[in-house]
Design an enzyme around this catalytic site. Structure first.
Site, PDB file in Angstrom:
ATOM      1  N   GLU A 186       0.694  -1.126  -0.092  1.00  0.00           N
ATOM      2  CA  GLU A 186      -0.052  -0.088   0.163  1.00  0.00           C
ATOM      3  C   GLU A 186       0.917   1.252  -0.109  1.00  0.00           C
ATOM      4  OE1 GLU A 186      -2.923  -0.263   3.197  1.00  0.00           O
ATOM      5  OE2 GLU A 186      -3.870  -1.790   2.316  1.00  0.00           O
ATOM      6  N   GLU A 232      -5.111  -8.595   0.974  1.00  0.00           N
ATOM      7  CA  GLU A 232      -5.743  -8.295   2.410  1.00  0.00           C
ATOM      8  C   GLU A 232      -7.309  -8.350   2.050  1.00  0.00           C
ATOM      9  OE1 GLU A 232      -4.324  -5.165   4.553  1.00  0.00           O
ATOM     10  OE2 GLU A 232      -2.166  -5.787   4.268  1.00  0.00           O
TER      11      GLU A 232
END
Ligand code: BGP
Length: 459
Positions: A164, A360
């Site tokens: 991220e 995720e």
């Protein structure tokens, strides 16, 4: 039964800073988290800092057994840059021994390790020099990446560069949630650009050191849904997708930044400093696969009274409060499993149907001890429901040809979550903070075991 493709990866994701503990021990130097907790502990939930986290540093052997116990065939975690190279140059032998044994142990339990290099944990020595604001950070990261590939390449064949990358850009340079908590759109763009080049140069190093391996990047994906079909709302959606999705996904897969993004950045006087060779480096160093972390969509509308040039992303797209939204009240995030299908189709149609996985997905819930049954097991049916709903839409996308090879949840054992500490729990295993980080499996862990065994599930 909803069946998934053969050899589908089922697993969980975690990260070094959130699970290892021993944050200033065994030769590790401070990351920005260690520094921030030392200087501003009041920012952290219940005074829970990065020092101990879930103590995998000591418990990894038992934890690898626990992975096998719930049938995981893959796991993602990260290496701490500050542990492997405490001063950025010198290899820490204790770190090499620890990670080698840990990765070997994972494999011994029939679990495939996917190893990530950076999960929000900037070394403090580098931050003191300006961190990602400086071009020096690109070379420093490439050196670290190369070192990791050399030390562990025989044990790990799937690697990722960043988790991220937009989060340290937004949280560190726009919204004040991560150190250095600067609010400056232009700096944020520069930090993002250097991160992109750090990723690119790490891929280049990878091709030299491990030509047989596979490398990717893990991106948070919040597909934008506009309030209406009006031009202004659609313009906001485009700006959001350019900044939040395409800024990393396009260069990683297609080898270049979108023209519209370059124009948007220029119009708003945010153009970063670049180097002549960057375009070619990006073109030559695309990835083998993509990981996408999906939690929630982004609802957007045309901004009201935007500053021109933009001072913040909210001058380019406003937040739309969709009246029909369903919210996870503990985390405050919208639950919208339908997006999983949209993302799968986007990967198929717009990104060459490159292999990708859900890296995720999960549900953080506070005070989970409310759901303990008489045998001491957390009955987290809400989490099972959450996963099923998302898997339903993912399955539909795969049925329609999207090249998804895995689904990993956040997370394996409850872990430390940045400023939120241990408030919201996500794990397949509960961690008892009052009892030396003792673990116990939750109902969702046993449900997942069955899913892995059947390579699917029945609704
Ligand atoms: C992702 C991060 C993880 C993890 C997760 C859950 O964005 O990659 O590190 O923390 O979100 O979010 P949170 O911990 O903020 O509840």
């Amino acid at each position: 039964m909803k069946k998934f493709p053969t050899n589908f990866l089922w697993g969980a994701a975690m990260s070094a800073p959130q699970t290892e503990g021993h944050s200033l021990l065994n030769g590790k130097s401070a990351s920005t988290w260690d520094h921030w907790f030392e200087t501003n502990p009041e920012k952290f939930n219940a005074n829970q800092g990065p020092a101990d986290t879930s103590n995998i540093y000591e418990l990894y052997k038992e934890d690898c057994q626990r992975m096998e116990d719930i049938g995981l065939n893959s796991i993602r975690t990260s290496i701490a840059w500050t542990r492997l190279l405490p001063d950025g140059k010198t290899l820490n032998p204790e770190a090499v021994a620890f990670y080698r044994d840990y990765f070997q142990e994972i494999r011994n339990h029939g679990v495939e390790p996917i190893i990530n290099l950076f999960h929000f944990d900037m070394p403090m020595w580098l931050m003191e020099k300006g961190g990602w604001e400086t071009r020096e950070s690109v070379d420093a990261f490439a050196f670290y990446a190369k070192t990791a590939f050399e030390q562990f390449g025989d044990l790990v064949s799937k690697w990722t560069t960043f988790n991220e990358p937009l989060v340290h850009v937004e949280c560190g340079y726009l919204f004040g949630y991560h150190y250095p908590a600067i609010v400056d759109f232009k700096k944020a763009v520069q930090v993002g650009y250097h991160t992109l080049m750090a990723h690119t140069c790490a891929v280049k190093a990878f091709r030299e050191v491990l030509p047989q391996g596979e490398i990717g990047i893990i991106l948070n994906i919040s597909p934008a849904y506009a309030r209406s079909e009006s031009d202004a709302d659609q313009q906001a959606k485009l700006a959001s997708d350019l900044l939040n999705t395409r800024s990393f996904l396009d260069p990683a897969v297609h080898g270049h930044l979108p023209e519209e993004l370059i124009a948007l950045i220029k119009e708003n006087e945010l153009t970063p400093e670049t180097q002549a060779e960057d375009t070619q480096l990006m073109a030559e160093n695309t990835v083998d696969f993509i990981g996408l972390n999906y939690y929630q969509p982004r609802r957007v509308q045309a901004p009201t009274n935007p500053a021109k040039p933009a001072k913040m992303p909210s001058d380019l797209y406003g937040a739309y409060d969709w009246p029909e939204k369903r919210i996870n009240p503990y985390r405050g995030w919208e639950i919208y499993p339908e997006a999983m299908y949209d993302v799968a189709i986007m990967m198929k149609n717009d990104y060459k149907n490159i292999p990708w996985f859900v890296s995720e997905n999960g549900m953080g819930v506070a005070d989970e001890e409310r759901f303990l049954d008489e045998n001491g097991m957390i009955q987290d049916d809400y989490r099972i429901e959450f996963m099923k709903e998302h898997l339903d839409y993912l399955h539909q996308g795969i049925q329609e040809g999207s090249n998804c090879f895995g689904y990993q949840t956040w997370t394996f054992v409850d872990c430390w979550s940045w400023l939120n500490g241990y408030r919201n729990r996500y794990g397949f295993y509960r961690v008892d903070l009052d009892n030396q980080f003792q673990r116990s499996v939750k109902k969702s862990g046993l449900w997942f075991k069955q899913v892995v065994q059947d390579n699917g599930y029945t609704n």
